[in-house]
Design an enzyme around this catalytic site. Structure first.
Site, PDB file in Angstrom:
ATOM      1  N   ASP A 157      14.302  -0.036   0.920  1.00  0.00           N
ATOM      2  CA  ASP A 157      15.809  -0.640   0.743  1.00  0.00           C
ATOM      3  C   ASP A 157      15.962  -0.853  -0.714  1.00  0.00           C
ATOM      4  O   ASP A 157      15.063  -0.897  -1.599  1.00  0.00           O
ATOM      5  CB  ASP A 157      15.803  -2.130   1.477  1.00  0.00           C
ATOM      6  N   HIS A 190       8.971  -0.073  -0.926  1.00  0.00           N
ATOM      7  CA  HIS A 190      10.109  -0.604  -0.103  1.00  0.00           C
ATOM      8  C   HIS A 190      11.081   0.721  -0.018  1.00  0.00           C
ATOM      9  O   HIS A 190      11.513   1.042  -0.995  1.00  0.00           O
ATOM     10  CB  HIS A 190      10.697  -1.821  -0.116  1.00  0.00           C
ATOM     11  N   GLU A 217      12.608  -5.278   1.935  1.00  0.00           N
ATOM     12  CA  GLU A 217      11.775  -6.158   0.857  1.00  0.00           C
ATOM     13  C   GLU A 217      12.747  -7.191   0.090  1.00  0.00           C
ATOM     14  O   GLU A 217      12.429  -8.091  -0.365  1.00  0.00           O
ATOM     15  CB  GLU A 217      11.120  -5.360  -0.118  1.00  0.00           C
ATOM     16  N   ASP A 222      14.237   0.533  -8.670  1.00  0.00           N
ATOM     17  CA  ASP A 222      13.690  -0.695  -7.716  1.00  0.00           C
ATOM     18  C   ASP A 222      14.221  -0.162  -6.313  1.00  0.00           C
ATOM     19  O   ASP A 222      15.366  -0.582  -5.904  1.00  0.00           O
ATOM     20  CB  ASP A 222      14.176  -1.908  -8.182  1.00  0.00           C
TER      21      ASP A 222
END
Length: 351
Positions: A61, A59, A122, A97
């Site tokens: 984002d 992802h 996500e 992340d």
């Protein structure tokens, strides 16, 4: 652009959920500069089709929270525990992340020709992954990008469900003993949490987490209202229907409105081709591979539910730093992650 340069560029580009377009543009340029066709689909995902022996996807984002992007040196214990070594770390929101895994996957895709998708939102609605499974054909295998540490493979995630409890009572003087809406909401929260309390390990339990509470006298002064938004994490073997039924038994007054975007839990076999290829990549990079079960939820849950192909999750980075104010990634581990994913894709690609 080297993999590290791509990582730095992506971490330096804000990409909070709903605002991923600039970072998506960085990825499109990276693939086009490498001679690959890449574009944004209707959901805002970056699509770079290639060899569908494996789809590398992570992802774009991040969660909110600014962290100055910088490289720092730090000391770390040697793997043997017999001393310390100096490591170089890249600080910045998303470095773990999941911009680290995202950049590693993009680099491995360019190196091997594997299919790639960078998906949006996500951290909120998983709208990018939901669009992806509806809009493209099923690949032969999926590696989902989330931090597992460079030498581990994640095989399991819990599911996710959101419910919002609301209750209202007539306004009355606070000296009266009858419970008002705020008291009902507090009692409801305690009953629901008690309903799922057990001694099982976290991964095997339902976790109840109130994330927003609002209550008090209504503007017209005629009633007291309360609202509790609650998130539930579901272990394998538990369905959203199971949770809804248990919560209904706890709801004596008021009502619960359930979200329609629940995510099922997932636990996959370590014996699949994709898990085996990741372990081989870790060994080739000098690691001793481990298997993980995560207590959170990821887009891998959606891929495993929608597609009948092997799915596993992998990515460099320490997941203990997810969403943290000191989020940072060891650059040597990032390099190893690129190598692991490159080896994995080479083993799985068909051409």
């Amino acid at each position: 652009m080297t993999p590290r340069e791509l990582l730095w560029e992506l971490v330096s580009t804000p990409s909070v959920s709903g605002g991923e377009s600039d970072a998506a543009g960085v990825l499109v340029d990276y693939f086009e500069d490498a001679g690959r066709n890449a574009w944004l689909d209707d959901a805002g995902n970056v699509r770079a089709p290639g060899d569908d022996g494996v789809l590398l996807t992570s992802h774009i984002d991040t969660v909110p929270g600014h962290i100055d992007v910088r490289e720092e040196r730090a000391t770390s214990e040697t793997p043997q525990g017999d001393g310390e070594t100096v490591v170089r770390e890249l600080w910045g929101r998303g470095s773990v992340d999941a911009t680290g895994p995202l950049a590693a996957m993009a680099a491995a895709s360019v190196a091997t020709g594997a299919s790639f998708a960078g998906v949006v939102e996500e951290e909120t609605t998983s709208s990018g992954a939901r669009h992806l499974v509806e809009d493209r054909t099923e690949p032969d295998a999926v590696v989902n990008g989330e931090p597992s540490g460079w030498d581990a493979v994640t095989l399991g995630y819990r599911g996710f469900l959101t419910g919002t409890y609301t209750v209202a009572t007539e306004s009355a003087h606070s000296s009266r003993p009858d419970p008002n809406a705020v008291q009902h909401a507090v009692a409801w929260t305690e009953r629901v949490q008690s309903a799922f309390d057990d001694d099982d390990p976290v991964f095997e339990s339902v976790t109840v987490k109130p994330v927003d509470f609002d209550g008090g006298l209504a503007e017209d002064g005629r009633s007291v209202t309360a609202t509790v938004e609650t998130q539930f994490r579901l272990p394998p073997g538990t369905t959203a229907s199971d949770v809804r039924a248990a919560v209904a038994d706890c709801t004596e007054v008021g009502a619960v409105a359930w979200s329609d975007d629940s995510v099922p839990p997932v636990m996959v076999s370590p014996r699949t081709t994709v898990a085996g290829a990741l372990r081989a990549g870790i060994r080739d990079a000098g690691g001793d591979p481990a298997h993980l079960r995560k207590t959170g939820t990821s887009d891998a849950n959606l891929y495993a539910a929608a597609w009948d192909c092997p799915v596993a999750t992998y990515g460099p980075g320490d997941s203990a730093l997810d969403h943290a104010p000191d989020e940072r990634i060891d650059l040597a581990d990032f390099d190893r992650g690129v190598d692991v994913l490159t080896t994995t894709a080479q083993r799985l690609c068909t051409s």
